[in-house]
Design an enzyme around this catalytic site. Structure first.
Site, mmCIF file in Angstrom:
data_model
loop_
_atom_site.group_PDB
_atom_site.id
_atom_site.type_symbol
_atom_site.label_atom_id
_atom_site.label_comp_id
_atom_site.label_asym_id
_atom_site.label_seq_id
_atom_site.Cartn_x
_atom_site.Cartn_y
_atom_site.Cartn_z
ATOM 1 N N ARG A 23 0.818 -1.218 0.000
ATOM 2 C CA ARG A 23 0.000 0.000 0.000
ATOM 3 C C ARG A 23 0.844 1.256 0.000
ATOM 4 O O ARG A 23 0.384 2.339 -0.371
ATOM 5 C CB ARG A 23 -0.915 0.027 1.225
ATOM 6 C CG ARG A 23 -1.898 -1.118 1.319
ATOM 7 C CD ARG A 23 -2.512 -1.169 2.702
ATOM 8 N NE ARG A 23 -1.493 -1.402 3.722
ATOM 9 C CZ ARG A 23 -1.733 -1.371 5.042
ATOM 10 N NH1 ARG A 23 -2.942 -1.078 5.485
ATOM 11 N NH2 ARG A 23 -0.756 -1.611 5.891
ATOM 12 N N GLN A 47 2.579 24.832 18.870
ATOM 13 C CA GLN A 47 2.216 25.153 17.489
ATOM 14 C C GLN A 47 2.870 24.135 16.570
ATOM 15 O O GLN A 47 3.971 23.651 16.845
ATOM 16 C CB GLN A 47 2.714 26.562 17.148
ATOM 17 C CG GLN A 47 2.417 27.039 15.742
ATOM 18 C CD GLN A 47 2.771 28.513 15.557
ATOM 19 O OE1 GLN A 47 2.437 29.347 16.385
ATOM 20 N NE2 GLN A 47 3.460 28.834 14.473
ATOM 21 N N ASN A 49 4.032 23.737 12.466
ATOM 22 C CA ASN A 49 4.264 24.514 11.248
ATOM 23 C C ASN A 49 4.535 23.580 10.084
ATOM 24 O O ASN A 49 5.026 22.456 10.270
ATOM 25 C CB ASN A 49 5.473 25.446 11.407
ATOM 26 C CG ASN A 49 5.295 26.472 12.495
ATOM 27 O OD1 ASN A 49 4.175 26.803 12.877
ATOM 28 N ND2 ASN A 49 6.393 26.989 13.002
ATOM 29 N N ARG A 59 15.878 28.839 4.827
ATOM 30 C CA ARG A 59 15.046 29.442 5.870
ATOM 31 C C ARG A 59 15.867 29.433 7.153
ATOM 32 O O ARG A 59 16.256 28.396 7.643
ATOM 33 C CB ARG A 59 13.735 28.677 6.029
ATOM 34 C CG ARG A 59 12.852 28.679 4.777
ATOM 35 C CD ARG A 59 11.556 27.909 4.992
ATOM 36 N NE ARG A 59 10.791 27.764 3.766
ATOM 37 C CZ ARG A 59 9.812 28.574 3.374
ATOM 38 N NH1 ARG A 59 9.478 29.623 4.123
ATOM 39 N NH2 ARG A 59 9.159 28.362 2.246
ATOM 40 N N HIS A 62 17.221 31.053 12.502
ATOM 41 C CA HIS A 62 16.280 31.696 13.412
ATOM 42 C C HIS A 62 16.438 31.170 14.828
ATOM 43 O O HIS A 62 16.828 30.020 15.043
ATOM 44 C CB HIS A 62 14.844 31.447 12.943
ATOM 45 C CG HIS A 62 14.563 31.947 11.555
ATOM 46 N ND1 HIS A 62 13.642 31.369 10.717
ATOM 47 C CD2 HIS A 62 15.095 32.994 10.857
ATOM 48 C CE1 HIS A 62 13.614 32.021 9.570
ATOM 49 N NE2 HIS A 62 14.483 33.016 9.627
ATOM 50 N N LYS A 72 12.272 23.151 18.700
ATOM 51 C CA LYS A 72 11.701 22.656 17.453
ATOM 52 C C LYS A 72 12.081 21.195 17.229
ATOM 53 O O LYS A 72 13.237 20.803 17.444
ATOM 54 C CB LYS A 72 12.197 23.495 16.268
ATOM 55 C CG LYS A 72 11.745 24.940 16.310
ATOM 56 C CD LYS A 72 12.330 25.747 15.174
ATOM 57 C CE LYS A 72 11.882 27.201 15.239
ATOM 58 N NZ LYS A 72 12.534 28.029 14.194
ATOM 59 N N HIS A 119 18.372 27.782 14.215
ATOM 60 C CA HIS A 119 17.952 26.742 13.275
ATOM 61 C C HIS A 119 17.808 27.315 11.871
ATOM 62 O O HIS A 119 17.264 28.399 11.675
ATOM 63 C CB HIS A 119 16.607 26.150 13.708
ATOM 64 C CG HIS A 119 16.059 25.140 12.748
ATOM 65 N ND1 HIS A 119 14.954 25.385 11.960
ATOM 66 C CD2 HIS A 119 16.482 23.896 12.450
ATOM 67 C CE1 HIS A 119 14.717 24.315 11.222
ATOM 68 N NE2 HIS A 119 15.634 23.407 11.484
ATOM 69 N N TYR A 132 7.262 21.078 11.361
ATOM 70 C CA TYR A 132 7.884 21.494 12.612
ATOM 71 C C TYR A 132 6.874 21.317 13.750
ATOM 72 O O TYR A 132 5.747 21.793 13.644
ATOM 73 C CB TYR A 132 8.220 22.984 12.646
ATOM 74 C CG TYR A 132 8.847 23.652 11.466
ATOM 75 C CD1 TYR A 132 10.046 24.346 11.624
ATOM 76 C CD2 TYR A 132 8.232 23.680 10.214
ATOM 77 C CE1 TYR A 132 10.615 25.039 10.563
ATOM 78 C CE2 TYR A 132 8.801 24.360 9.155
ATOM 79 C CZ TYR A 132 9.993 25.036 9.333
ATOM 80 O OH TYR A 132 10.552 25.723 8.291
ATOM 81 N N GLU A 143 11.205 36.826 18.217
ATOM 82 C CA GLU A 143 11.856 36.028 17.169
ATOM 83 C C GLU A 143 12.988 36.830 16.539
ATOM 84 O O GLU A 143 12.841 38.015 16.235
ATOM 85 C CB GLU A 143 10.833 35.651 16.096
ATOM 86 C CG GLU A 143 11.402 34.912 14.911
ATOM 87 C CD GLU A 143 11.647 33.432 15.158
ATOM 88 O OE1 GLU A 143 12.376 32.815 14.358
ATOM 89 O OE2 GLU A 143 11.116 32.906 16.142
ATOM 90 N N ASP A 169 15.899 37.388 6.000
ATOM 91 C CA ASP A 169 17.105 36.610 6.272
ATOM 92 C C ASP A 169 18.327 37.227 5.589
ATOM 93 O O ASP A 169 19.437 37.191 6.129
ATOM 94 C CB ASP A 169 16.921 35.162 5.819
ATOM 95 C CG ASP A 169 15.932 34.402 6.694
ATOM 96 O OD1 ASP A 169 15.703 34.828 7.841
ATOM 97 O OD2 ASP A 169 15.384 33.380 6.227
#
Length: 201
Positions: A23, A47, A49, A59, A62, A72, A119, A132, A143, A169
């Site tokens: 499958r 949260q 993400n 990305r 941060h 994270k 990260h 995340y 942040e 960034d």
């Protein structure tokens, strides 16, 4: 599930077993028992993400004010990426050092970084999806970021991929500038927060 410590303290890689059949495939990228055995406390979930990125998209790097920071737990749901953890905690014995892990949808391995660590990642192919699990909700005022192309960090971005960065960034301070501006978390504050989390469990 297997886990290993990364060279940056308070960061780990987790690798689950996969169960393929006619499958498709089943796996569990996050497993609480293995997480607690490695980290010493439960993963709080504030949260979740999901990002989708073109090849070459970077990305990060941060990080968030700590406490409470934002831990994270990240894995690649589709495609592949190079995930990078940077120790931005002032006073840490490994301040300014980094480690990198390839995350992909073949192994569904995951990286965990504790509160106060930096990260970032680069997508290695088009349509790469990253999931995340975050310990705290996004807090815009707390942040921060550092320049992922900071030559002093010399992060291992692939030389054959042209990086794609957001304006935020691209204009982020270097690690040295962020330290001078007082943006970086203190290692002592982070360790005290980790101890608090472990004692609560």
């Amino acid at each position: 599930m297997e886990f290993r410590r990364l060279s940056v303290p308070d960061a780990f890689e987790f690798t689950p077993r996969a169960f393929p059949d006619d499958r498709g495939l089943f796996t569990a990228p996050f497993q609480e028992e293995a997480f607690r055995a490695a980290v010493g406390h439960r993963l709080r979930l504030g949260q979740s993400n999901h990002s989708v990125s073109r090849r070459g998209s970077i990305r990060g790097v941060h990080f968030a004010d700590t406490p409470p920071g934002q831990a994270k737990y990240v894995y690649c749901a589709r495609g592949s990426l190079l995930d990078i953890v940077v120790d931005v905690r002032v006073g840490s014995p490994t301040f300014g050092q980094w480690d990198a892990v390839r995350l992909d949808a073949a192994r569904f391995n995951a990286a965990y970084l504790a509160e106060g660590l930096g990260h970032g990642f680069i997508a290695l192919e088009d349509d790469t999806a990253m999931a995340y699990l975050c310990s705290e909700p996004y807090n815009p005022s707390g942040e921060h970021g550092i320049d992922p192309l900071d030559p002093a960090l010399d992060l291992p971005w692939p030389a054959d991929i042209t990086p794609i960065l957001s304006e935020k960034d691209r204009t982020a301070p270097t690690l040295a500038e962020a330290r001078e501006q007082g943006l970086l978390p203190a290692y002592a504050d982070c360790v005290a927060y980790y101890d608090k989390l472990r004692s609560a469990n």
